[in-house]
Design an enzyme around this catalytic site. Structure first.
Site, short mmCIF file in Angstrom:
data_model
loop_
_atom_site.label_atom_id
_atom_site.label_comp_id
_atom_site.label_asym_id
_atom_site.label_seq_id
_atom_site.Cartn_x
_atom_site.Cartn_y
_atom_site.Cartn_z
N PHE A 122 0.85 -1.07 0.01
CA PHE A 122 0.06 0.10 -0.14
C PHE A 122 1.03 1.17 -0.11
O PHE A 122 1.64 1.56 0.85
CB PHE A 122 -0.91 -0.05 1.42
CG PHE A 122 -1.84 1.04 1.42
CD1 PHE A 122 -2.94 1.31 0.92
CD2 PHE A 122 -1.25 2.22 2.52
CE1 PHE A 122 -3.67 2.13 1.21
CE2 PHE A 122 -2.24 3.32 2.74
CZ PHE A 122 -3.44 3.26 2.07
N ALA A 123 0.86 1.86 -1.01
CA ALA A 123 1.68 3.15 -1.18
C ALA A 123 0.94 4.41 -1.16
O ALA A 123 0.60 4.82 -2.09
CB ALA A 123 2.63 2.86 -2.63
N GLY A 130 3.24 12.58 4.95
CA GLY A 130 3.01 11.57 5.95
C GLY A 130 1.68 11.63 6.32
O GLY A 130 0.53 11.25 5.87
N ILE A 156 7.42 1.92 2.40
CA ILE A 156 6.27 0.96 1.70
C ILE A 156 6.64 -0.49 2.30
O ILE A 156 7.59 -1.09 1.95
CB ILE A 156 6.08 1.30 0.11
CG1 ILE A 156 5.83 2.72 0.06
CG2 ILE A 156 4.77 0.46 0.01
CD1 ILE A 156 4.84 3.43 0.98
N ASP A 241 -9.27 2.12 8.10
CA ASP A 241 -10.18 1.93 9.09
C ASP A 241 -9.98 0.67 9.51
O ASP A 241 -10.04 0.18 10.72
CB ASP A 241 -11.67 2.08 8.74
CG ASP A 241 -12.12 3.48 8.85
OD1 ASP A 241 -11.53 4.23 9.36
OD2 ASP A 241 -13.26 3.85 8.43
N ARG A 244 -6.65 -0.42 10.94
CA ARG A 244 -6.57 0.21 12.21
C ARG A 244 -6.75 -0.65 13.42
O ARG A 244 -6.37 -1.06 14.35
CB ARG A 244 -6.96 1.52 12.65
CG ARG A 244 -5.92 2.65 11.79
CD ARG A 244 -6.66 4.08 11.74
NE ARG A 244 -5.84 4.80 10.96
CZ ARG A 244 -6.24 6.06 10.31
NH1 ARG A 244 -7.51 6.47 10.63
NH2 ARG A 244 -5.40 6.73 9.75
N GLN A 280 5.62 -5.39 45.87
CA GLN A 280 4.34 -4.78 45.46
C GLN A 280 4.41 -3.59 44.31
O GLN A 280 3.50 -3.29 43.49
CB GLN A 280 3.73 -4.11 46.73
CG GLN A 280 3.12 -4.70 47.78
CD GLN A 280 2.41 -4.18 48.75
OE1 GLN A 280 2.40 -3.10 48.96
NE2 GLN A 280 1.78 -5.00 49.58
N HIS A 339 12.80 -7.05 33.89
CA HIS A 339 13.88 -8.00 33.71
C HIS A 339 15.09 -7.34 34.38
O HIS A 339 16.25 -8.08 34.19
CB HIS A 339 14.09 -8.11 32.15
CG HIS A 339 13.26 -9.16 31.72
ND1 HIS A 339 11.93 -9.24 31.37
CD2 HIS A 339 13.53 -10.54 31.19
CE1 HIS A 339 11.42 -10.26 31.00
NE2 HIS A 339 12.32 -11.24 30.88
N GLU A 364 0.17 3.66 10.05
CA GLU A 364 -1.25 3.67 9.68
C GLU A 364 -2.01 4.76 10.73
O GLU A 364 -3.16 4.42 11.33
CB GLU A 364 -1.89 2.22 10.21
CG GLU A 364 -1.24 1.24 9.08
CD GLU A 364 -2.12 -0.09 8.89
OE1 GLU A 364 -3.17 0.04 8.94
OE2 GLU A 364 -1.45 -0.81 8.33
C1 LIG Z 1 8.19 0.81 9.41
C2 LIG Z 1 7.20 1.42 8.54
C3 LIG Z 1 6.40 0.94 7.66
C4 LIG Z 1 5.47 1.69 7.12
N1 LIG Z 1 4.64 1.43 6.19
C5 LIG Z 1 3.81 1.99 5.10
C6 LIG Z 1 3.14 1.40 4.00
O1 LIG Z 1 3.06 0.24 3.98
N2 LIG Z 1 2.63 2.44 3.22
C7 LIG Z 1 2.59 3.86 3.60
O2 LIG Z 1 1.88 4.31 3.00
N3 LIG Z 1 3.18 4.23 4.50
C8 LIG Z 1 3.85 3.35 5.31
N4 LIG Z 1 4.50 3.93 6.43
C9 LIG Z 1 4.55 5.48 6.74
C10 LIG Z 1 3.75 5.70 7.95
O3 LIG Z 1 2.40 5.64 7.81
C11 LIG Z 1 4.24 7.07 8.02
O4 LIG Z 1 5.55 7.34 8.59
C12 LIG Z 1 3.19 7.73 9.29
O5 LIG Z 1 2.02 7.96 8.82
C13 LIG Z 1 3.74 9.27 10.05
O6 LIG Z 1 4.05 10.07 8.68
P1 LIG Z 1 5.49 10.76 8.73
O7 LIG Z 1 6.52 9.74 8.83
O8 LIG Z 1 5.67 11.58 7.57
O9 LIG Z 1 5.46 11.71 10.10
P2 LIG Z 1 4.89 13.16 10.20
O10 LIG Z 1 3.35 13.40 9.45
O11 LIG Z 1 5.84 14.30 9.51
O12 LIG Z 1 4.87 13.43 11.71
C14 LIG Z 1 5.76 13.81 12.23
C15 LIG Z 1 5.20 13.92 13.65
O13 LIG Z 1 4.13 15.08 13.79
C16 LIG Z 1 2.96 14.85 14.38
N5 LIG Z 1 1.59 15.39 13.42
C17 LIG Z 1 1.71 15.75 12.12
N6 LIG Z 1 0.64 15.99 11.68
C18 LIG Z 1 -0.15 16.35 13.08
C19 LIG Z 1 -1.05 17.08 13.11
N7 LIG Z 1 -2.04 17.46 12.51
N8 LIG Z 1 -1.80 17.11 14.45
C20 LIG Z 1 -0.71 16.68 15.54
N9 LIG Z 1 0.43 16.26 15.32
C21 LIG Z 1 0.74 15.95 14.17
C22 LIG Z 1 2.87 13.18 13.99
O14 LIG Z 1 2.04 12.53 14.97
C23 LIG Z 1 4.35 12.77 14.37
O15 LIG Z 1 4.69 12.95 15.82
C24 LIG Z 1 5.30 3.32 7.14
C25 LIG Z 1 6.51 3.66 8.10
C26 LIG Z 1 7.31 3.08 8.73
C27 LIG Z 1 8.27 3.57 9.70
#
Ligand SMILES: Cc1cc2nc3c(=O)[nH]c(=O)nc-3n(C[C@H](O)[C@H](O)[C@H](O)COP(=O)(O)OP(=O)(O)OC[C@H]3O[C@@H](n4cnc5c(N)ncnc54)[C@H](O)[C@@H]3O)c2cc1C
Length: 388
Positions: A122-123, A130, A156, A241, A244, A280, A339, A364
């Site tokens: 899924f790209a 992001g 991806i 959806d 998640r 505890q 641990h 996601e």
């Molecule tokens: C191992 C891995 C596998 C992945 N697999 C896929 C995949 O198969 N397909 C795909 O399409 N993507 C994939 N991703 C991408 C992933 O979904 C994104 O990295 C993620 O959605 C966050 O986007 P970003 O990295 O650009 O972070 P950013 O969007 O730049 O976010 C950076 C920070 O800002 C915060 N932030 C951003 N906008 C807001 C807002 N409006 N309000 C508050 N906080 C905000 C975020 O929560 C985060 O803390 C993958 C990522 C990883 C690391």
């Protein structure tokens, strides 16, 4: 398909045995070699894991969300890399076609996705796109009976192995928002499509992500999912959806496993002449972990049941993903603490699972994005209640 109780329990028991006998013993090797043994991949195919959510008419098991969650609770107990291999076929790499594909697109790809012959990815994410996923910059411009794709997709999952990509690309550059985005089913191997080097990750060794690059990549117009332009972002959100809830179920499974590891250690490790389980201050960690994992399980089961009954679960899926992914992070952290020094040492699984669990809060939709979805719905409901 809705399974009768006995068949469902048998299926869950089969997966539990597979996890105990095949996946858990292979975890260290997978972490070390950064790959999943071929034999285990074949066994996953035989069990039907790649087609859990694909309708039976296309060769999948056609499970409901509740049934899928019941199995993912089990699979989730093993290192997350195992699940990652087939999870894109079950979720984000197939559901665009299952939910919005044309009959021809479904018939063309779903049987091979269900069998595991074809890996679906899924790209959506891009270097500059992001969380703000509606701002997709990759373009798909119509040219006769084709589209020409240009752009880069980032991180991806399973891209190095994928035979088919669900790609979100902008068909209408004049539309800056989500309305200009369309979804395509793009086959690997087309001229102009290449993949980058697999990234080195914090955890989940054995699962691979890389860039997917489109340079004047010509795809047939028939690759447009559903045959309709401008609804690709909606398709992506419907896919997420469901995704998640799947991720939340995986977090529950992992948390329950980590809790078992934590307790096994706590009742055997002795300090001050007694098992550390008797202290505890650690008991607070055990009890919080158990209660939180139970709460997350109940959330996933409830949201899955509602989705199966036809309810919209956008907000509930975000609640479950946010809570379960944060919960497993806390549980994995407590496990390291319980641990002691061993929690920081590679030979024990605690540190690997701590690193593995970290990803769930990010992909996601990050926790902050889930919080935004939940809070916006709450405000909309309040306005409706007050007639504003
Ligand atoms: C191992 C891995 C596998 C992945 N697999 C896929 C995949 O198969 N397909 C795909 O399409 N993507 C994939 N991703 C991408 C992933 O979904 C994104 O990295 C993620 O959605 C966050 O986007 P970003 O990295 O650009 O972070 P950013 O969007 O730049 O976010 C950076 C920070 O800002 C915060 N932030 C951003 N906008 C807001 C807002 N409006 N309000 C508050 N906080 C905000 C975020 O929560 C985060 O803390 C993958 C990522 C990883 C690391």
């Amino acid at each position: 398909m809705t399974l009768d109780l006995e068949t469902r329990e048998q299926l869950v028991a089969t997966i539990r045995r597979f996890v105990d006998e095949r996946l858990l013993p292979a975890e260290a090797e997978v972490a070390e070699s950064d790959s999943i043994p071929d034999l285990i991949v074949e066994e996953m195919k035989e069990l039907g894991l790649f087609g859990l959510s694909i309708p039976e008419e296309f060769g999948g098991l056609g499970l409901t969300m509740s049934e899928e969650a019941a199995l993912i609770f089990e699979i989730g107990r093993a290192a997350p890399a195992f699940r990652s291999l087939f999870a894109t076929n079950v979720g984000i790499g197939s559901q665009g076609l299952v939910i919005d594909g044309t009959p021809e697109q479904k018939a063309q790809y779903l049987p091979r996705i269900a069998s595991g012959e074809l890996i679906g990815s899924f790209a959506l994410t891009e270097p500059d796109v992001g969380s703000d996923a509606g701002a997709v910059r990759t373009t798909a411009l119509r040219d006769g009976d084709s589209y020409i794709l240009n752009g880069t997709k980032r991180y991806i999952t399973n891209a190095p192995l994928a035979g088919l990509f669900t790609v979100m690309a902008r068909t209408d550059p004049a539309q800056k928002g989500a309305q200009g985005v369309s979804a395509f089913a793009v086959e690997a191997g087309l001229p102009g499509l290449s993949t980058g080097r697999p990234e080195k990750k914090m955890g989940q060794q054995g699962a691979h992500v890389c860039d997917v690059i489109f340079e004047n990549c010509r795809v047939p117009a028939s690759a447009l999912i559903g045959g309709v332009e401008g609804v690709g972002f909606k398709t992506a959100m419907k896919v997420l959806d469901k995704g998640r809830l799947h991720i939340a179920a995986a977090c529950v499974g992992l948390a329950e496993r980590i809790i078992d590891d934590m307790m096994d250690y706590a009742v055997t490790r002795k300090q001050f002449g007694k098992p550390i389980a008797d202290f505890q201050m650690l008991q607070v960690m055990f009890a919080d972990s158990r209660a939180e994992a139970y709460a997350a399980r109940a959330m996933v089961e409830d949201a899955a049941r509602r989705r199966d009954a036809g309810e919209s679960v956008v907000t509930l899926a975000s609640c479950a993903k946010m809570f379960a992914s944060e919960m497993v992070g806390r549980v994995a952290d407590r496990n390291v603490q319980v641990h002691g020094g061993a929690g920081y040492i590679r030979e024990y699984r605690a540190e690997q699972l701590f690193r593995d669990a970290r990803l769930f809060r990010i992909y996601e939709g990050t926790t902050q994005i889930q919080q935004g979805i939940i809070a916006r719905t709450m405000a909309a409901e309040a306005r409706a209640r007050l007639g504003l």
